[in-house]
Design a protein around this motif. Structure first.
Motif, PDB file in Angstrom:
ATOM      1  N   VAL A  73      -6.860  -1.276   5.195  1.00 17.79           N
ATOM      2  CA  VAL A  73      -6.758   0.173   5.310  1.00 17.79           C
ATOM      3  C   VAL A  73      -8.162   0.745   5.411  1.00 17.79           C
ATOM      4  O   VAL A  73      -9.026   0.446   4.587  1.00 17.79           O
ATOM      5  CB  VAL A  73      -6.023   0.781   4.085  1.00 17.79           C
TER       6      VAL A  73
ATOM      7  N   ALA B 165      -0.503  -5.011   2.794  1.00 13.38           N
ATOM      8  CA  ALA B 165      -0.894  -4.090   3.855  1.00 13.38           C
ATOM      9  C   ALA B 165      -2.043  -4.667   4.654  1.00 13.38           C
ATOM     10  O   ALA B 165      -2.862  -5.437   4.127  1.00 13.38           O
ATOM     11  CB  ALA B 165      -1.308  -2.748   3.254  1.00 13.38           C
TER      12      ALA B 165
ATOM     13  N   LYS C  41       1.924   1.818  -3.482  1.00 14.33           N
ATOM     14  CA  LYS C  41       0.773   2.156  -4.326  1.00 14.33           C
ATOM     15  C   LYS C  41       0.305   3.590  -4.086  1.00 14.33           C
ATOM     16  O   LYS C  41       0.088   4.347  -5.024  1.00 14.33           O
ATOM     17  CB  LYS C  41      -0.371   1.177  -4.059  1.00 14.33           C
TER      18      LYS C  41
ATOM     19  N   TYR D 234       0.828  -1.207   0.000  1.00 10.75           N
ATOM     20  CA  TYR D 234       0.000   0.000   0.000  1.00 10.75           C
ATOM     21  C   TYR D 234       0.864   1.260   0.000  1.00 10.75           C
ATOM     22  O   TYR D 234       0.530   2.239  -0.660  1.00 10.75           O
ATOM     23  CB  TYR D 234      -0.939  -0.005   1.216  1.00 10.75           C
TER      24      TYR D 234
END
Length: 195
Positions: A193, A190, A177, A174
């Motif tokens: 989120v 990750a 990204k 993440y």
């Protein structure tokens, strides 16, 4: 108030300031390149373009500034030779039609030349930036401080490479990204989120 390095050698305040600033500028200049090389095993084209643009601007600017005491090495023919190397490489790459940043096409000579030019030009370019920005840099005469600047820069470059090579310990997929970067295949997923 003078700093003491070693048992008897004293460092003047302006020399200490030049040392700290030099170490910071050089280290931050190499960390990003070393980190991304550690992550992906290549130097990205934007780093190569950064070196090319900055060295070209410094070279052209040196033609407009008369030689002055503060910038003698910047104005020397050797300094200008180092600054023109990235442009020579860009022209050579364009004429050969090879990939600038990688050796995927099997042209190891061009790739090796790229890396050698960066290894020579980037430190010199950072030195020019320091020379222009820090009037006291010419006062960095203490041998231990000069060695220290390069040792710190080398350690930060090594740390950047190692952090990049072991990025799953520090970053998640993440993180790559969300920053707009390519996501490495071996990144750490990750945790969920919150949106």
């Amino acid at each position: 108030m003078e700093a003491v390095i070693g048992s008897q050698a004293k460092v003047r305040p302006e020399e200490a300031r030049a040392f700290v600033l030099s170490a910071i500028v050089l280290s931050t200049g190499v960390f990003g390149i070393a980190f991304w090389y550690g992550v992906f095993g290549t130097v990205f084209f934007e780093h190569l373009f950064y070196v090319w643009v900055a060295s070209t601007v410094a070279l052209v600017a040196s033609l407009f500034v008369p030689p002055i005491d503060a910038l003698p090495k910047f104005m020397s023919w050797r300094g200008r030779f180092v600054l023109i190397l990235p442009s020579v490489l860009m022209v050579m790459t364009a004429l050969q039609g090879t990939d600038l940043a990688t050796s995927e096409q099997g042209d190891w000579l061009v790739w090796g030349l790229n890396m050698a030019i960066i290894a020579v030009t980037l430190p010199y370019l950072l030195y020019v930036l320091i020379l222009v920005a820090v009037p006291d840099i010419d006062r960095l005469t203490h041998p231990r401080l000069r060695i220290g600047v390069f040792a710190i820069t080398g350690l930060i470059a090594l740390a950047g490479y190692e952090i990049g090579a072991h990025h799953p310990r520090f970053l998640t997929c993440y993180d790559f990204k969300v920053s707009g970067s390519n996501v490495p295949e071996n990144c750490r997923p990750a945790a969920a989120v919150e949106g």
